[in-house]
Design a protein around this motif. Structure first.
Motif, PDB file in Angstrom:
ATOM      1  N   ARG A 104       0.748  -1.143   0.085  1.00  0.00           N
ATOM      2  CA  ARG A 104      -0.156  -0.025   0.034  1.00  0.00           C
ATOM      3  C   ARG A 104       0.820   1.178   0.068  1.00  0.00           C
ATOM      4  O   ARG A 104       1.739   1.307   0.698  1.00  0.00           O
ATOM      5  CB  ARG A 104      -0.895   0.023   1.203  1.00  0.00           C
ATOM      6  CG  ARG A 104      -1.771  -1.301   1.152  1.00  0.00           C
ATOM      7  CD  ARG A 104      -3.081  -1.010   1.938  1.00  0.00           C
ATOM      8  NE  ARG A 104      -3.737   0.308   1.890  1.00  0.00           N
ATOM      9  CZ  ARG A 104      -4.921   0.649   1.053  1.00  0.00           C
ATOM     10  NH1 ARG A 104      -5.008  -0.219  -0.118  1.00  0.00           N
ATOM     11  NH2 ARG A 104      -5.284   1.816   1.133  1.00  0.00           N
ATOM     12  N   VAL A 105       0.660   2.279  -0.887  1.00  0.00           N
ATOM     13  CA  VAL A 105       1.484   3.555  -1.100  1.00  0.00           C
ATOM     14  C   VAL A 105       0.468   4.606  -0.803  1.00  0.00           C
ATOM     15  O   VAL A 105      -0.686   4.588  -0.968  1.00  0.00           O
ATOM     16  CB  VAL A 105       2.223   3.334  -2.549  1.00  0.00           C
ATOM     17  CG1 VAL A 105       2.980   2.432  -2.656  1.00  0.00           C
ATOM     18  CG2 VAL A 105       1.169   3.407  -3.627  1.00  0.00           C
ATOM     19  N   GLU A 106       1.179   5.727  -0.306  1.00  0.00           N
ATOM     20  CA  GLU A 106       0.545   7.076  -0.382  1.00  0.00           C
ATOM     21  C   GLU A 106       1.144   8.108  -1.215  1.00  0.00           C
ATOM     22  O   GLU A 106       2.476   7.894  -1.227  1.00  0.00           O
ATOM     23  CB  GLU A 106       0.645   7.403   1.233  1.00  0.00           C
ATOM     24  CG  GLU A 106      -0.087   8.765   1.241  1.00  0.00           C
ATOM     25  CD  GLU A 106       0.106   9.331   2.715  1.00  0.00           C
ATOM     26  OE1 GLU A 106      -0.916   9.104   3.529  1.00  0.00           O
ATOM     27  OE2 GLU A 106       1.191   9.567   3.303  1.00  0.00           O
ATOM     28  N   ILE A 107       0.612   8.558  -2.132  1.00  0.00           N
ATOM     29  CA  ILE A 107       1.043   9.500  -3.171  1.00  0.00           C
ATOM     30  C   ILE A 107       0.644  10.982  -2.722  1.00  0.00           C
ATOM     31  O   ILE A 107      -0.557  11.202  -2.556  1.00  0.00           O
ATOM     32  CB  ILE A 107       0.279   9.148  -4.630  1.00  0.00           C
ATOM     33  CG1 ILE A 107       0.839   7.752  -4.778  1.00  0.00           C
ATOM     34  CG2 ILE A 107       1.132  10.223  -5.584  1.00  0.00           C
ATOM     35  CD1 ILE A 107      -0.150   7.162  -6.002  1.00  0.00           C
ATOM     36  N   VAL A 108       1.578  11.616  -2.631  1.00  0.00           N
ATOM     37  CA  VAL A 108       1.578  13.183  -2.382  1.00  0.00           C
ATOM     38  C   VAL A 108       1.256  13.997  -3.842  1.00  0.00           C
ATOM     39  O   VAL A 108       2.127  13.896  -4.456  1.00  0.00           O
ATOM     40  CB  VAL A 108       2.747  13.796  -1.608  1.00  0.00           C
ATOM     41  CG1 VAL A 108       2.397  15.373  -1.358  1.00  0.00           C
ATOM     42  CG2 VAL A 108       2.937  13.121  -0.173  1.00  0.00           C
ATOM     43  N   CYS A 109       0.062  14.288  -3.852  1.00  0.00           N
ATOM     44  CA  CYS A 109      -0.440  14.878  -5.366  1.00  0.00           C
ATOM     45  C   CYS A 109      -0.151  16.352  -5.638  1.00  0.00           C
ATOM     46  O   CYS A 109      -0.007  16.760  -6.539  1.00  0.00           O
ATOM     47  CB  CYS A 109      -1.878  14.741  -5.613  1.00  0.00           C
ATOM     48  SG  CYS A 109      -2.365  12.924  -5.295  1.00  0.00           S
ATOM     49  N   ASN A 110       0.242  17.139  -4.389  1.00  0.00           N
ATOM     50  CA  ASN A 110       0.473  18.492  -4.713  1.00  0.00           C
ATOM     51  C   ASN A 110       1.602  18.706  -5.444  1.00  0.00           C
ATOM     52  O   ASN A 110       2.544  18.222  -5.015  1.00  0.00           O
ATOM     53  CB  ASN A 110       0.560  19.088  -3.225  1.00  0.00           C
ATOM     54  CG  ASN A 110       0.709  20.656  -3.378  1.00  0.00           C
ATOM     55  OD1 ASN A 110       0.584  21.326  -4.418  1.00  0.00           O
ATOM     56  ND2 ASN A 110       0.520  21.395  -2.158  1.00  0.00           N
ATOM     57  N   GLY A 111       1.450  19.547  -6.625  1.00  0.00           N
ATOM     58  CA  GLY A 111       2.731  19.680  -7.280  1.00  0.00           C
ATOM     59  C   GLY A 111       2.735  18.726  -8.617  1.00  0.00           C
ATOM     60  O   GLY A 111       3.437  18.995  -9.546  1.00  0.00           O
ATOM     61  N   LEU A 112       1.944  17.571  -8.621  1.00  0.00           N
ATOM     62  CA  LEU A 112       1.931  16.690  -9.674  1.00  0.00           C
ATOM     63  C   LEU A 112       0.965  16.949 -10.794  1.00  0.00           C
ATOM     64  O   LEU A 112       0.069  17.897 -10.515  1.00  0.00           O
ATOM     65  CB  LEU A 112       1.680  15.296  -9.325  1.00  0.00           C
ATOM     66  CG  LEU A 112       2.615  14.543  -8.259  1.00  0.00           C
ATOM     67  CD1 LEU A 112       1.993  13.214  -7.812  1.00  0.00           C
ATOM     68  CD2 LEU A 112       3.938  14.656  -8.622  1.00  0.00           C
ATOM     69  N   THR A 113       1.003  16.488 -11.891  1.00  0.00           N
ATOM     70  CA  THR A 113       0.069  16.843 -13.026  1.00  0.00           C
ATOM     71  C   THR A 113      -0.631  15.363 -13.162  1.00  0.00           C
ATOM     72  O   THR A 113      -0.121  14.348 -13.250  1.00  0.00           O
ATOM     73  CB  THR A 113       0.735  17.007 -14.167  1.00  0.00           C
ATOM     74  OG1 THR A 113       1.495  18.163 -13.908  1.00  0.00           O
ATOM     75  CG2 THR A 113      -0.055  17.109 -15.398  1.00  0.00           C
ATOM     76  N   VAL A 114      -2.181  15.717 -13.455  1.00  0.00           N
ATOM     77  CA  VAL A 114      -3.056  14.672 -13.642  1.00  0.00           C
ATOM     78  C   VAL A 114      -3.310  14.629 -15.261  1.00  0.00           C
ATOM     79  O   VAL A 114      -3.493  15.657 -15.779  1.00  0.00           O
ATOM     80  CB  VAL A 114      -4.294  14.827 -13.021  1.00  0.00           C
ATOM     81  CG1 VAL A 114      -5.212  13.568 -13.318  1.00  0.00           C
ATOM     82  CG2 VAL A 114      -4.221  14.806 -11.454  1.00  0.00           C
ATOM     83  N   GLY A 115      -2.950  13.678 -15.703  1.00  0.00           N
ATOM     84  CA  GLY A 115      -3.317  13.469 -17.341  1.00  0.00           C
ATOM     85  C   GLY A 115      -4.023  12.070 -17.521  1.00  0.00           C
ATOM     86  O   GLY A 115      -4.586  11.210 -16.631  1.00  0.00           O
ATOM     87  N   GLU A 116      -4.135  11.806 -18.914  1.00  0.00           N
ATOM     88  CA  GLU A 116      -4.600  10.531 -19.298  1.00  0.00           C
ATOM     89  C   GLU A 116      -3.990  10.014 -20.391  1.00  0.00           C
ATOM     90  O   GLU A 116      -3.824  11.062 -21.539  1.00  0.00           O
ATOM     91  CB  GLU A 116      -6.279  10.781 -19.345  1.00  0.00           C
ATOM     92  CG  GLU A 116      -6.931   9.445 -19.733  1.00  0.00           C
ATOM     93  CD  GLU A 116      -8.530   9.899 -19.869  1.00  0.00           C
ATOM     94  OE1 GLU A 116      -9.098   9.567 -18.824  1.00  0.00           O
ATOM     95  OE2 GLU A 116      -9.035  10.198 -21.028  1.00  0.00           O
ATOM     96  N   ARG A 117      -3.977   8.854 -20.612  1.00  0.00           N
ATOM     97  CA  ARG A 117      -3.435   8.190 -21.972  1.00  0.00           C
ATOM     98  C   ARG A 117      -4.151   6.953 -22.139  1.00  0.00           C
ATOM     99  O   ARG A 117      -4.067   5.841 -21.363  1.00  0.00           O
ATOM    100  CB  ARG A 117      -2.007   8.014 -22.001  1.00  0.00           C
ATOM    101  CG  ARG A 117      -1.360   7.698 -23.329  1.00  0.00           C
ATOM    102  CD  ARG A 117       0.028   7.624 -23.207  1.00  0.00           C
ATOM    103  NE  ARG A 117       0.405   7.152 -24.628  1.00  0.00           N
ATOM    104  CZ  ARG A 117       1.387   7.439 -25.209  1.00  0.00           C
ATOM    105  NH1 ARG A 117       2.310   8.609 -24.865  1.00  0.00           N
ATOM    106  NH2 ARG A 117       1.770   6.754 -26.534  1.00  0.00           N
TER     107      ARG A 117
END
Length: 163
Positions: A104-117
């Motif tokens: 199980r992981v925790e991802i810090v999203c602040n500053g990341l980019t959400v995209g789609e492919r």
């Protein structure tokens, strides 16, 4: 009457202790500067067909369901939180040694980019190459993606049939 008050107080205390405040409502409505756990579906719902830079203190927690061990997911982890799957793009090799299947992981999203492919949501760094996301730099990976529980080997494949 006094005894009923204690019973009511105990019941309220139990309800408060069993609540999940990180799942309550839209995290954008929460307090400024607090970390809010959001789902992959929540992030995907904010994606509007173009790269979205996350500027809120959002965390995503999920289980690693695919790694770069077999070579199919080059520099990528697939993380499932029960509401959806996100590809997390990390600029490092042998990610399976740090992030094994089932952990199980925790991802810090602040500053990341959400995209789609290809219909799959991606989390990564901002891209300057025309893609929606890029790989998170190796020096940032430890701050962005943290193992919160081990569970190697617990991922079970789902059997699907094609009509």
């Amino acid at each position: 009457m006094w005894n009923r008050g204690w019973v009511l107080l105990a019941a309220l205390w139990c309800c408060w202790g069993c609540s999940y405040p990180e799942r309550a409502g839209d995290p954008a409505e929460g307090e400024e500067g607090t970390d809010a756990v959001v789902s992959i579906a929540f992030l995907h719902g904010r994606y509007g067909g173009y790269p979205l830079l996350v500027r809120d203190n959002w965390l995503v927690r999920g289980e690693v369901i695919s790694t770069d061990r077999s070579g199919n997911y080059y520099k990528t982890l697939a993380v499932d939180d029960g509401t959806g799957v996100a590809e997390v793009k990390l600029d490092a090799q042998d990610l399976f040694l740090t992030y094994p299947m089932g952990c199980r992981v925790e991802i810090v999203c602040n500053g990341l980019t959400v995209g789609e492919r290809g219909g799959v949501m991606q989390l990564g760094a901002a891209s300057a190459d025309g893609y929606e996301t890029d790989y998170i730099g190796e020096e940032e990976i430890g701050r962005r993606v943290r193992v919160v529980a081990s569970g190697e080997g617990t991922v079970m494949p789902a059997v699907r049939t094609i009509d």
